[in-house]
Enzyme design. Structure first.
Site, mmCIF file in Angstrom:
data_model
loop_
_atom_site.group_PDB
_atom_site.id
_atom_site.type_symbol
_atom_site.label_atom_id
_atom_site.label_comp_id
_atom_site.label_asym_id
_atom_site.label_seq_id
_atom_site.Cartn_x
_atom_site.Cartn_y
_atom_site.Cartn_z
ATOM 1 N N HIS A 122 4.260 3.236 -3.723
ATOM 2 C CA HIS A 122 4.049 4.610 -4.232
ATOM 3 C C HIS A 122 4.754 4.868 -5.560
ATOM 4 C CE1 HIS A 122 1.943 5.876 -0.684
ATOM 5 N NE2 HIS A 122 2.977 5.715 0.124
ATOM 6 N N ASP A 159 -1.701 -0.893 3.717
ATOM 7 C CA ASP A 159 -0.880 0.220 4.193
ATOM 8 C C ASP A 159 -1.790 1.441 4.401
ATOM 9 O OD1 ASP A 159 2.328 1.121 4.000
ATOM 10 O OD2 ASP A 159 0.918 2.761 3.587
ATOM 11 N N HIS A 161 -1.352 4.417 3.681
ATOM 12 C CA HIS A 161 -1.304 5.355 2.553
ATOM 13 C C HIS A 161 -1.850 4.673 1.290
ATOM 14 C CE1 HIS A 161 1.971 6.602 5.343
ATOM 15 N NE2 HIS A 161 1.471 7.803 5.092
ATOM 16 N N ASP A 243 1.418 0.824 9.043
ATOM 17 C CA ASP A 243 1.336 2.201 9.536
ATOM 18 C C ASP A 243 -0.091 2.665 9.825
ATOM 19 O OD1 ASP A 243 0.974 2.003 6.803
ATOM 20 O OD2 ASP A 243 2.501 3.486 6.270
HETATM 21 ZN ZN LIG Z 1 2.425 3.833 4.279
#
Ligand SMILES: [Zn+2]
Length: 314
Positions: A122, A159, A161, A243
């Site tokens: 991120h 992931d 996200h 996740d």
């Molecule tokens: Zn994540």
């Protein structure tokens, strides 16, 4: 040939306030899950500042360094904190992935898994966010291109996200094909299919909440895997967040441990076809400790079996 496993105790020094999901117990769980495996175990070295500067300006690195508190925590974003050991931990993350690239490209291991924290995908050029400080996987891609003179590196980010930081850092990098699958809507909100990079080299694959492993397999088979195949990478990097597991508390996808194994095998197939099996995987998210441990073990088991098969067939 063996699979390398990089980690470092310094990464446990990156502490966050009690109750924060990105906790040092995550690495404890991953290390325990891999404890009985026959792996080449190596310490993740500290990155040099010049490595980090492949993706982040010196002023940003200095700003993070200056914000590190002498004790307790410093909050630098809605959910991102620094503790006294955070700089050290983050530099181990960058250093670990770059060292894994060096090792695998030199033929010292068939492939590698790097388990450090904080995660990286991120972090944007000038912005720490989403628990992340430095974009380790993007830095490692630049390292492979510029230090090792490769010309085509693929990154698969599974992931849950969106890898907005990796996308930001590599937006104008035609030598990297970056593919991210992620739940949408979900933090950080980016990752729509029309975000394709300056050279149409970025592939975003949003998945609706509730998507199953079967949905993921169909979507990867239709979109990401053929496009990575067509790119013919010389090295494949993985942003391995776990996740998307059905038990994860931060998201709502319904992947099982076996789905991570399936996806890892598909990525290894592409690496076998194009780049002598060279895969370097780095831990990102995964916040249910049991699911994280089981999924990371499934992922590394595939890497290990595939690395061994390569050796056996040579
Ligand atoms: Zn994540």
């Amino acid at each position: 040939m063996t699979t390398a496993f990089f980690t470092h105790p310094d990464c446990d020094l990156h502490q966050e306030p009690p109750g924060h999901p990105e906790q040092s117990a995550r690495l404890v769980a991953v290390r325990a899950a891999l404890a009985d495996m026959d792996l080449l175990r190596l310490d993740a070295p500290l990155a040099r500042e010049a490595d980090v500067m492949r993706c982040h300006p010196a002023q940003y690195i200095a700003r993070i360094r200056a914000a590190v508190p002498a004790q307790g925590w410093a909050q630098i974003d809605g959910d991102t904190y620094l503790a006294p050991g955070s700089m050290q931990a983050a530099l181990r993350g960058v250093g670990g992935v770059c060292a894994a690239v060096d090792l695998v490209l030199a033929g010292g291991a068939a492939n590698a898994f790097v388990a450090t924290r904080p995660p990286g995908h991120h972090a944007e050029r000038d912005t720490a966010m989403g628990f992340c400080l430095f974009g380790s996987i993007a830095i490692a891609a630049k390292h492979a291109l510029d230090h090792h003179a490769l010309s085509r590196v693929a990154i698969v980010d599974f992931d849950v996200h969106h890898g907005n930081g990796t996308q930001d850092l590599l937006w104008d990098e035609p030598r990297v094909r970056f593919a991210s699958s992620h739940q949408m809507p979900l933090y950080p909100g980016s990752g729509a299919t029309h975000e394709v990079g300056a050279h149409r080299q970025i592939i975003n694959l949003p998945l609706p909440p509730g998507s199953t492993g079967a949905d993921m397999r169909a979507a990867y088979s239709a979109h990401i895997l053929p496009q990575i195949d067509a790119f013919a990478p010389e090295l494949i990097l993985i942003s391995a967040g776990f996740d998307a597991h059905r038990d994860d508390p931060l998201a709502n996808l319904n992947w099982a441990t076996t789905d991570f194994a399936w996806l890892t095998a598909q990525i290894c197939d592409l690496a076998d076809r194009h780049c002598a099996g060279r895969v370097v995987s780095a831990l990102e998210g995964g916040y249910d400790l049991r699911a994280l441990a089981a999924s990371a073990a499934a992922h590394v088991t595939v890497l290990k079996d595939r690395g061994h098969d390569r050796y056996a067939s040579q």
